[in-house]
Design an enzyme around this catalytic site. Structure first.
Site, PDB file in Angstrom:
ATOM      1  N   ASP A  16       1.803  25.252  18.956  1.00 14.88           N
ATOM      2  CA  ASP A  16       1.711  23.925  19.601  1.00 14.88           C
ATOM      3  C   ASP A  16       2.327  22.824  18.740  1.00 14.88           C
ATOM      4  OD1 ASP A  16       0.188  25.196  21.608  1.00 14.88           O
ATOM      5  OD2 ASP A  16      -1.610  24.943  20.406  1.00 14.88           O
ATOM      6  N   LYS A  19       7.647  22.454  19.871  1.00 17.60           N
ATOM      7  CA  LYS A  19       8.995  23.016  19.821  1.00 17.60           C
ATOM      8  C   LYS A  19       9.811  22.651  21.050  1.00 17.60           C
ATOM      9  CE  LYS A  19       8.375  27.119  18.780  1.00 17.60           C
ATOM     10  NZ  LYS A  19       8.016  27.589  20.100  1.00 17.60           N
ATOM     11  N   GLY A  43       3.024  28.475  25.704  1.00 21.81           N
ATOM     12  CA  GLY A  43       3.270  27.478  26.753  1.00 21.81           C
ATOM     13  C   GLY A  43       4.176  26.421  26.170  1.00 21.81           C
ATOM     14  N   HIS A  44       5.473  26.576  26.392  1.00 22.68           N
ATOM     15  CA  HIS A  44       6.421  25.614  25.835  1.00 22.68           C
ATOM     16  C   HIS A  44       6.744  24.555  26.883  1.00 22.68           C
ATOM     17  CE1 HIS A  44       7.876  29.033  22.983  1.00 22.68           C
ATOM     18  NE2 HIS A  44       6.683  28.589  22.701  1.00 22.68           N
ATOM     19  N   GLN A 225       3.789  30.838  19.349  1.00 22.08           N
ATOM     20  CA  GLN A 225       2.598  30.689  18.513  1.00 22.08           C
ATOM     21  C   GLN A 225       2.997  30.103  17.152  1.00 22.08           C
ATOM     22  OE1 GLN A 225       2.838  34.012  20.281  1.00 22.08           O
ATOM     23  NE2 GLN A 225       1.954  32.739  21.851  1.00 22.08           N
TER      24      GLN A 225
HETATM   25  P1  IMP Z   1      -4.098  35.566  22.233  1.00 22.17           P
HETATM   26  O1  IMP Z   1      -2.713  35.398  21.731  1.00 22.17           O
HETATM   27  O2  IMP Z   1      -4.281  35.159  23.672  1.00 22.17           O
HETATM   28  O3  IMP Z   1      -4.665  36.929  21.942  1.00 22.17           O
HETATM   29  O4  IMP Z   1      -5.028  34.548  21.410  1.00 22.17           O
HETATM   30  C1  IMP Z   1      -5.303  34.715  20.019  1.00 22.17           C
HETATM   31  C2  IMP Z   1      -5.410  33.355  19.314  1.00 22.17           C
HETATM   32  O5  IMP Z   1      -4.134  32.762  19.289  1.00 22.17           O
HETATM   33  C3  IMP Z   1      -6.336  32.349  20.018  1.00 22.17           C
HETATM   34  O6  IMP Z   1      -6.984  31.562  19.025  1.00 22.17           O
HETATM   35  C4  IMP Z   1      -5.387  31.501  20.829  1.00 22.17           C
HETATM   36  O7  IMP Z   1      -5.908  30.207  21.059  1.00 22.17           O
HETATM   37  C5  IMP Z   1      -4.192  31.448  19.885  1.00 22.17           C
HETATM   38  N1  IMP Z   1      -2.910  31.250  20.589  1.00 22.17           N
HETATM   39  C6  IMP Z   1      -2.227  32.159  21.313  1.00 22.17           C
HETATM   40  N2  IMP Z   1      -1.080  31.619  21.787  1.00 22.17           N
HETATM   41  C7  IMP Z   1      -1.035  30.364  21.329  1.00 22.17           C
HETATM   42  C8  IMP Z   1      -0.067  29.301  21.451  1.00 22.17           C
HETATM   43  O8  IMP Z   1       1.004  29.435  22.070  1.00 22.17           O
HETATM   44  N3  IMP Z   1      -0.391  28.146  20.815  1.00 22.17           N
HETATM   45  C9  IMP Z   1      -1.525  27.986  20.106  1.00 22.17           C
HETATM   46  N4  IMP Z   1      -2.446  28.930  19.963  1.00 22.17           N
HETATM   47  C10 IMP Z   1      -2.201  30.124  20.567  1.00 22.17           C
END
Ligand code: IMP
Length: 422
Positions: A16, A19, A43-44, A225
């Site tokens: 987040d 980007k 989520g970009h 991420q």
């Molecule tokens: P998962 O990727 O859905 O398994 O989530 C694992 C952890 O990564 C959780 O704490 C989510 O909130 C975090 N997370 C996954 N994708 C994102 C992202 O795009 N931005 C921020 N946090 C993320």
């Protein structure tokens, strides 16, 4: 012709970092834009020609008609969500089927992977990761267990393979006594998504990329991420399940390390984290709420409140080291405009022990701060570095010195012109 190079654009904290805002600057310089890790947990948010899009699996180069976009082998893909995302782009007038190539080696997220995601989270109780619920962990688990379904599987005997993996998941769910779910509707759309995906180039993208590099073409590897959510180098077990760092660029696209040239590390002038897990700089007070409100820090995928705090130099230095960051990109400086003082976390402390290195177990550490004066001047209308208030210039210089890396781009408002190259 000289060999082309790969540059990586990575969120280097907890994701987040914004980007989506800088891709305008980046994508026109490359022939190919490729995603190498993660899936629809990303989520970009991208504003293009006045319209807002949230890209989850599709790379940001998709808005540029001349670009090839690749979903690499390191990614996981949910056919139903992919179809929805692609339809939104098609409805907005973009032709994408010829320009979006998907690795046959990327793994498929099944509806039952999402149910498993919920079931595992429920079983963890208060230790839950706070996942996005998109089935990411269970899909990568199946990949590592060598039972997963890959994109290439949809081209041959798909139904049989699908039913077999689904039955395996249903058995696990029964064993977990997690039987109160119904995927009937979801499965219908998912199967439509599988059908829809057949329209795309489902190819061996590692070969395509390497051939393009040999022809002198350039590739932007677009991260998802953040580095501290990396399965190896993040705050395990509160992480995502893929390799979000520069090493993931190699494995997730099938390119050699010596092909990587610049590594752009994106961070915000402050810190945020979504979901559970250690976050030493978290502010539970009015200042944290103020940063969340001004910075609109709510999740793009889940809408959850993001946890907020001051910038974390322990985390930044660690991420710069792990990724070999060559250039930093600092986002959202303007969010801190109104504060009298700005803090920066320079070390962690626990039971009298102070460390400036990222500890193995980030749980229970407190942030040690240094305090700097705020600039108390609105930054968002500024377009030139010379016009920055001296106190903001000092903040940039301070971060560069402490992080040991140059900040080459500074963004001071959501506006596309507010991306200042230094
Ligand atoms: P998962 O990727 O859905 O398994 O989530 C694992 C952890 O990564 C959780 O704490 C989510 O909130 C975090 N997370 C996954 N994708 C994102 C992202 O795009 N931005 C921020 N946090 C993320």
């Amino acid at each position: 012709m000289a060999n082309g190079k790969v540059d990586a654009l990575l969120g280097i904290v907890f994701g987040d970092e914004g980007k989506g805002k800088v891709v305008d600057y980046f994508t026109p310089r490359y022939d190919i834009v490729a995603r190498f890790a993660g899936g629809p947990n990303a989520g970009h948010t991208i504003i293009f020609e006045g319209k807002k899009f949230v890209l989850r699996s599709i790379p940001s180069g998709i808005f540029d008609e001349g670009k090839i976009n690749i979903i690499g082998n390191g990614c996981v893909i949910a056919p139903d969500l992919f179809m929805k995302e692609a339809h939104e782009l098609e409805d907005a007038g973009y032709t994408i089927t010829d320009r979006l190539h998907i690795s046959r080696r990327a793994h498929l997220i099944l509806p039952t992977h999402r149910v498993l995601d919920r079931a595992y989270e429920a079983a963890k109780g208060k230790n839950k990761v706070g996942t996005t619920g998109k089935g990411i962990g269970p899909t990568y688990s199946d990949k590592a267990a060598r039972v997963g379904l890959r994109v290439g599987d949809i081209l041959e005997n798909f139904e049989e393979k699908y039913l077999k993996l689904k039955a395996r998941h249903e058995q696990i769910l029964r064993d977990l006594h997690y039987t109160d779910y119904d995927i009937t509707e979801e499965e219908k759309t998912w199967l439509e998504g599988v059908e829809y995906m057949r329209k795309f180039h489902l190819t061996d993208t590692e070969i395509e990329i390497n051939k393009a590099l040999a022809e002198g073409k350039s590739v932007l590897a677009e991260g998802a991420q953040g580095s501290l959510l990396d399965i190896d180098h993040g705050t395990y077990p509160f992480v995502s399940s893929s390799s979000t760092t520069a090493g993931g660029v190699c494995t997730g696209l099938g390119i050699a390390p010596n092909k990587i040239d610049r590594v752009w590390g994106i961070f915000k002038a402050y810190s945020t984290r979504v979901g559970s897990g250690p976050f030493p700089v978290e502010l539970f007070d009015e200042t944290g709420a103020e940063i969340r409100r001004i910075g609109h820090e709510f999740g793009a995928v889940t809408g959850r409140d993001r946890r907020c705090g001051w910038v974390d130099l322990v985390a930044l230095r660690y991420a710069i080291m792990i990724n070999g960051v060559t250039d930093l990109v600092m986002m959202k400086g303007d969010v801190l405009d109104g504060f009298d003082t700005i803090k920066a976390c320079v070390a962690y402390e626990k039971d009298g022990v102070v460390t400036t290195d990222m500890p193995y177990d980030t749980e229970g550490w407190n942030a040690v701060y240094e305090e700097l004066p705020g600039w108390k001047t609105p930054l968002s209308d500024l377009r030139k570095e010379e016009d920055f208030p001296q106190t903001f210039k000092d903040y940039i210089a301070y971060l560069e010195e402490k992080a040991g890396c140059r900040i080459s781009i500074v963004s001071v408002s959501p506006d596309r012109e507010a991306t200042i190259i230094r």
